[in-house]
Scaffold this motif. Structure first.
Motif, PDB file in Angstrom:
ATOM      1  N   SER A  63     -14.997  18.082   8.913  1.00 21.48           N
ATOM      2  CA  SER A  63     -14.124  16.921   8.937  1.00 21.48           C
ATOM      3  C   SER A  63     -14.833  15.697   8.352  1.00 21.48           C
ATOM      4  O   SER A  63     -14.253  14.960   7.544  1.00 21.48           O
ATOM      5  N   PHE A  64     -16.083  15.500   8.756  1.00 21.95           N
ATOM      6  CA  PHE A  64     -16.851  14.356   8.257  1.00 21.95           C
ATOM      7  C   PHE A  64     -17.204  14.528   6.775  1.00 21.95           C
ATOM      8  O   PHE A  64     -17.085  13.594   5.987  1.00 21.95           O
TER       9      PHE A  64
ATOM     10  N   MET B 115      -9.662  13.230  21.045  1.00 23.41           N
ATOM     11  CA  MET B 115     -10.213  13.924  19.891  1.00 23.41           C
ATOM     12  C   MET B 115      -9.177  14.767  19.162  1.00 23.41           C
ATOM     13  O   MET B 115      -9.063  14.737  17.943  1.00 23.41           O
TER      14      MET B 115
ATOM     15  N   SER C 200      -9.200  20.379  11.616  1.00 32.11           N
ATOM     16  CA  SER C 200     -10.377  21.116  11.147  1.00 32.11           C
ATOM     17  C   SER C 200     -10.894  22.065  12.224  1.00 32.11           C
ATOM     18  O   SER C 200     -11.219  23.223  11.948  1.00 32.11           O
ATOM     19  N   VAL C 201     -10.942  21.581  13.447  1.00 37.06           N
ATOM     20  CA  VAL C 201     -11.411  22.412  14.560  1.00 37.06           C
ATOM     21  C   VAL C 201     -10.463  23.591  14.784  1.00 37.06           C
ATOM     22  O   VAL C 201     -10.899  24.733  14.970  1.00 37.06           O
TER      23      VAL C 201
ATOM     24  N   SER D 115      -8.001  10.988  17.189  1.00 35.16           N
ATOM     25  CA  SER D 115      -8.770  10.132  16.285  1.00 35.16           C
ATOM     26  C   SER D 115     -10.166   9.902  16.868  1.00 35.16           C
ATOM     27  O   SER D 115     -10.282   9.414  17.989  1.00 35.16           O
ATOM     28  N   ILE D 116     -11.188  10.263  16.112  1.00 36.06           N
ATOM     29  CA  ILE D 116     -12.545  10.062  16.604  1.00 36.06           C
ATOM     30  C   ILE D 116     -12.887   8.573  16.689  1.00 36.06           C
ATOM     31  O   ILE D 116     -13.782   8.176  17.429  1.00 36.06           O
TER      32      ILE D 116
ATOM     33  N   ALA E 291     -18.289  11.051  19.387  1.00 39.16           N
ATOM     34  CA  ALA E 291     -17.300  12.105  19.164  1.00 39.16           C
ATOM     35  C   ALA E 291     -17.898  13.493  19.376  1.00 39.16           C
ATOM     36  O   ALA E 291     -17.274  14.363  19.992  1.00 39.16           O
TER      37      ALA E 291
ATOM     38  N   GLY F  55     -16.760  15.790  22.344  1.00 38.52           N
ATOM     39  CA  GLY F  55     -16.087  16.978  21.825  1.00 38.52           C
ATOM     40  C   GLY F  55     -16.725  18.272  22.283  1.00 38.52           C
ATOM     41  O   GLY F  55     -16.030  19.223  22.652  1.00 38.52           O
TER      42      GLY F  55
ATOM     43  N   ILE G   1     -16.042  19.592  13.172  1.00 38.28           N
ATOM     44  CA  ILE G   1     -16.259  18.149  13.039  1.00 38.28           C
ATOM     45  C   ILE G   1     -17.198  17.835  11.869  1.00 38.28           C
ATOM     46  O   ILE G   1     -17.070  16.803  11.213  1.00 38.28           O
TER      47      ILE G   1
ATOM     48  N   MET H 230     -19.622   8.732  15.558  1.00 36.34           N
ATOM     49  CA  MET H 230     -19.728  10.172  15.365  1.00 36.34           C
ATOM     50  C   MET H 230     -20.550  10.811  16.481  1.00 36.34           C
ATOM     51  O   MET H 230     -20.250  11.918  16.935  1.00 36.34           O
TER      52      MET H 230
ATOM     53  N   THR I 134     -10.004  15.625  12.168  1.00 39.74           N
ATOM     54  CA  THR I 134     -10.913  16.354  13.055  1.00 39.74           C
ATOM     55  C   THR I 134     -10.200  17.472  13.819  1.00 39.74           C
ATOM     56  O   THR I 134     -10.659  18.619  13.836  1.00 39.74           O
TER      57      THR I 134
END
Length: 276
Positions: free
Chosen positions: A242-243, A196, A252-253, A128-129, A16, A20, A239, A13, A249
């Protein structure tokens, strides 16, 4: 606060978030020029080129070098896109669509002839993170810093090329050099962001922040700064959501960017007294 502490307790994370934020910043700065020059969809075209090159690298057992292999391929594609658009009857969005569709077709053909690529295909298409390795982190951070430094150093020239190419050329600005620079920086940013956001969503990092900033700002500099702030903030909120809620991710962004764009569009509408 507990959610943030938990999120940053995971190494993947942290990687990422760092990559990101840097990629979002680069994409937002370059996005202003691309949107104003009506080249906003170049991210989609180059993203599909990146998809084809990443899938090809994986098919040949070079998945650990996918990012490094994709970089020069996408840069060459950006140059070709620039040349095709300028030297033929195929202009702007048509050139982007041509390269985008062709690259996607190549990627699909490679996937159809290779077994065991399902996971890699999903990662390349949607991001994919978990795909971000330590080597990817180092390469991404280094190249993102290069993009930011070059943008700052040549800000005036990029501004001139964005607003009036003929005037810039008349004043001695080598417009082909700086248009090529813009294409290279965009290609690098797209490849870095694909891990990402994926090939299908990477263009959102270029388009949304710039469009949102244009709704409320007038000068080029204010649009650039506002776009950068919006992009970084939207990525971080996206993010975290997302978590916290186990959401994709990239999606969501994009969702947060869409909300911000709609809000700022509403603000702009009220300022204009209801005139669209």
């Amino acid at each position: 606060m507990d959610l943030l502490l938990e999120m940053f307790s995971f190494t993947f994370m942290i990687r990422a978030v760092v990559v990101g934020l840097l990629v979002s910043l680069c994409a937002s700065l370059l996005g202003v020029s691309l949107v104003l020059k009506r080249y906003a969809m170049i991210g989609t075209g180059l993203g599909n080129v990146g998809f084809a090159s990443m899938v090809s690298a994986t098919a040949f057992g070079l998945s650990h070098l996918a990012l490094a292999i994709s970089m020069p391929v996408v840069v060459v594609a950006a140059f070709l896109l620039l040349r095709v658009s300028e030297s033929s009857k195929i202009k702007g969005d048509s050139a982007v669509a041509l390269i985008s569709a062709s690259s996607l077709a190549v990627g699909v053909i490679i996937v159809s002839q290779t077994t065991g690529l399902t996971l890699h295909v999903c990662s390349a298409m949607f991001g994919s993170i978990l795909a971000m390795t330590q080597a990817d982190l180092q390469l991404s951070v280094g190249l993102s810093i290069v993009v930011l430094v070059l943008f700052v150093l040549f800000y005036k020239q990029l501004f001139a090329v964005t607003y009036d190419e003929n005037f810039a050329k008349a004043t001695g600005t080598r417009i082909q050099v700086y248009k090529s620079l813009l294409a290279i920086l965009t290609a690098v940013t797209v490849v870095l962001g694909m891990r990402m956001m994926g090939a299908l969503l990477i263009s959102s990092l270029i388009i949304f922040p710039a469009l949102s900033a244009i709704r409320v700002c007038k000068s080029f500099l204010s649009v650039v700064i506002t776009s950068a702030v919006i992009s970084v903030a939207c990525f971080f909120v996206g993010i975290v959501l997302s978590f916290g809620y186990d959401l994709p991710t990239g999606a969501s962004v994009v969702g947060i960017n869409l909300v911000v764009f709609l809000l700022l569009s509403g603000v702009n509408l009220l300022r204009q007294g209801g005139k669209i």
